[in-house]
Scaffold this motif. Structure first.
Motif, PDB file in Angstrom:
ATOM      1  N   GLU A 115     -60.538  31.351 -15.025  1.00 23.53           N
ATOM      2  CA  GLU A 115     -61.831  31.791 -14.486  1.00 23.53           C
ATOM      3  C   GLU A 115     -62.092  33.216 -14.944  1.00 23.53           C
ATOM      4  O   GLU A 115     -61.262  34.109 -14.715  1.00 23.53           O
ATOM      5  N   ILE A 116     -63.222  33.408 -15.592  1.00 23.74           N
ATOM      6  CA  ILE A 116     -63.566  34.724 -16.137  1.00 23.74           C
ATOM      7  C   ILE A 116     -64.801  35.232 -15.394  1.00 23.74           C
ATOM      8  O   ILE A 116     -65.911  34.712 -15.593  1.00 23.74           O
ATOM      9  N   VAL A 117     -64.591  36.177 -14.508  1.00 23.35           N
ATOM     10  CA  VAL A 117     -65.681  36.660 -13.651  1.00 23.35           C
ATOM     11  C   VAL A 117     -65.485  38.152 -13.379  1.00 23.35           C
ATOM     12  O   VAL A 117     -64.432  38.538 -12.862  1.00 23.35           O
ATOM     13  N   PRO A 118     -66.463  38.997 -13.688  1.00 20.90           N
ATOM     14  CA  PRO A 118     -66.322  40.403 -13.309  1.00 20.90           C
ATOM     15  C   PRO A 118     -66.188  40.523 -11.787  1.00 20.90           C
ATOM     16  O   PRO A 118     -66.958  39.890 -11.057  1.00 20.90           O
ATOM     17  N   GLY A 119     -65.193  41.267 -11.319  1.00 25.57           N
ATOM     18  CA  GLY A 119     -65.020  41.472  -9.871  1.00 25.57           C
ATOM     19  C   GLY A 119     -64.207  40.390  -9.174  1.00 25.57           C
ATOM     20  O   GLY A 119     -64.044  40.429  -7.949  1.00 25.57           O
ATOM     21  N   ILE A 120     -63.663  39.432  -9.939  1.00 28.12           N
ATOM     22  CA  ILE A 120     -62.975  38.296  -9.299  1.00 28.12           C
ATOM     23  C   ILE A 120     -61.680  38.729  -8.584  1.00 28.12           C
ATOM     24  O   ILE A 120     -61.172  38.010  -7.730  1.00 28.12           O
ATOM     25  N   LEU A 121     -61.174  39.937  -8.892  1.00 19.53           N
ATOM     26  CA  LEU A 121     -59.943  40.405  -8.229  1.00 19.53           C
ATOM     27  C   LEU A 121     -60.083  40.341  -6.711  1.00 19.53           C
ATOM     28  O   LEU A 121     -59.151  39.940  -6.005  1.00 19.53           O
ATOM     29  N   ASP A 122     -61.261  40.712  -6.210  1.00 16.65           N
ATOM     30  CA  ASP A 122     -61.437  40.743  -4.755  1.00 16.65           C
ATOM     31  C   ASP A 122     -61.568  39.350  -4.140  1.00 16.65           C
ATOM     32  O   ASP A 122     -61.499  39.198  -2.925  1.00 16.65           O
ATOM     33  N   GLU A 123     -61.794  38.353  -4.990  1.00 16.19           N
ATOM     34  CA  GLU A 123     -61.870  36.958  -4.496  1.00 16.19           C
ATOM     35  C   GLU A 123     -60.583  36.198  -4.781  1.00 16.19           C
ATOM     36  O   GLU A 123     -60.512  34.974  -4.594  1.00 16.19           O
ATOM     37  N   ALA A 124     -59.556  36.920  -5.248  1.00 16.87           N
ATOM     38  CA  ALA A 124     -58.350  36.234  -5.725  1.00 16.87           C
ATOM     39  C   ALA A 124     -57.671  35.435  -4.605  1.00 16.87           C
ATOM     40  O   ALA A 124     -57.086  34.377  -4.864  1.00 16.87           O
ATOM     41  N   GLY A 125     -57.750  35.912  -3.367  1.00 16.71           N
ATOM     42  CA  GLY A 125     -57.080  35.210  -2.266  1.00 16.71           C
ATOM     43  C   GLY A 125     -57.588  33.771  -2.147  1.00 16.71           C
ATOM     44  O   GLY A 125     -56.806  32.814  -2.182  1.00 16.71           O
ATOM     45  N   ALA A 126     -58.910  33.626  -2.059  1.00 13.33           N
ATOM     46  CA  ALA A 126     -59.489  32.284  -1.893  1.00 13.33           C
ATOM     47  C   ALA A 126     -59.243  31.435  -3.136  1.00 13.33           C
ATOM     48  O   ALA A 126     -58.944  30.234  -3.033  1.00 13.33           O
TER      49      ALA A 126
END
Ligand code: GLY
Length: 356
Positions: free
Chosen positions: A16-27
């Protein structure tokens, strides 16, 4: 947002390539590791300081008990001694076979953390969260995990696919520019071997800001090429070798400089330029290809030659010789965007390694 599927039967996974995805990594990680209670996040001292706390918070938000395992930044840490320390910390954290490892970092972290995951308790699930351009477009995809020995790089390793690869291109904004360009050398490689339009896109960028503004599309294209190649040849016995364009000489350059003067991407750039100069001379490559490669490498301050004698480069390639016997497989361009594998006798190799 872009999702690339790596289709490997029961071992399939998504990138998954998404800017900002680090903060959604848990889900995101919870969706592929429903039962895990604990997560060990492995990263080096630089990346942990930048992003370790953010990833921990994201994972805790999805119910994981998180342990951060940090090792000193640098290739020297990709060794058995550091691996042993990681095993101890995984054991101390109570990681079980239903838990998971997250590798947060560049190529060293992905290789070391991935190898720890592949072997601890005979294998626990792992997720790659690559933070360097090199790791985002190459080493985090395809399941190659390894540590180095004093005798050479990546000599102890395995193929062990991650459950998920989460690529946050925003993280590239903190990458030192030399390492942005280091990764770009591998992106140029993908253009050379498979995709003329990608090569031309990279060549046409105005500057680093333009590059960063367009990096998502470049990362996506490189990952799509790599996924397709890995699907055809997971265990690197044929087609996957095409990813080694520039690497035979590149590895020799890295050895000649003792892994100091040139980064991996810089050495690969030198390898692509030097080899293509010679394959043009031998009539295997369309004239003008080496100049086109050199032009785009130089645009990003990447070197196109190294001050090592042909004999030293040939000696540096010796490790590959041991691996493959009397011949070596070279990856050669027909033209930009089109490549082929050529088995080459060791005796003929000097023809391909000349410096002019
Ligand atoms: N980095 C080359 C490969 O994954 O095969």
């Amino acid at each position: 947002m872009s999702i690339i599927n790596v289709n490997l039967g029961a071992k399939s996974y998504q990138i998954e390539i998404v800017p900002g995805i680090l903060d959604e990594a848990g889900a995101k990680i919870r969706s592929v590791c429903a039962k895990a209670q604990r997560a060990a996040v492995i990263s080096d001292s630089n990346v942990d300081a930048l992003y370790g706390a953010r990833l921990k918070k994201a994972l805790e938000g999805s119910g994981f008990a998180v342990t951060r395992i940090v090792f000193p930044a640098g290739e020297k840490s990709k060794c058995l001694a550091e691996l042993a320390k990681i095993y101890d910390q995984l054991a101390a954290a109570g990681i079980t076979r239903s838990d998971l490892v997250v590798a947060l970092g560049g190529g060293v972290t992905g290789d070391l953390g991935g190898f720890a995951a592949a072997t601890f308790l005979r294998g626990v699930a792992y997720v790659q969260v690559p933070t360097s351009l090199l790791a985002q477009i190459d080493s985090s995809v395809g399941g190659k995990v390894a540590v180095d020995l004093p005798a050479g790089k990546n000599l102890v390793g395995n193929f062990y696919q991650p459950r998920l690869v989460l690529i946050d291109t925003e993280l590239l904004r903190t990458l030192p520019v030399r390492f942005l360009h280091d990764g770009l050398a591998e992106a140029i490689k993908y253009g050379c071997i498979r995709d003329k339009a990608l090569f031309e896109q990279i060549a046409a960028m105005r500057d680093d800001e333009d590059l960063l503004a367009n990096i998502g599309g470049i990362v996506e294209r490189c990952c799509a090429i790599k996924a397709e190649i890995v699907e055809h040849d997971e265990f690197d016995t044929g087609e996957r070798m095409v990813l080694n364009f520039g690497h035979t000489i590149g590895h020799a350059v890295e050895k000649c400089c003792g892994y100091t003067t040139y980064t991996h991407g810089e050495a690969v750039g030198i390898g692509m330029a030097l080899l293509t100069r010679q394959t043009e001379r031998l009539g295997l490559t369309q004239p003008g290809t080496a100049d086109a490669i050199c032009k785009v490498l130089q645009k990003y301050n990447l070197p196109v030659e190294a001050p090592y004698a042909e004999a030293d480069l040939l000696a540096g390639i010796g490790m590959d010789k041991k691996k493959s016997g009397s011949s070596i497989t070279l990856i050669i361009l027909k033209e930009i965007g089109s490549s082929f594998l050529q088995k080459t006798d060791w005796q003929a190799l000097p023809d391909y390694v000349k410096r002019s």
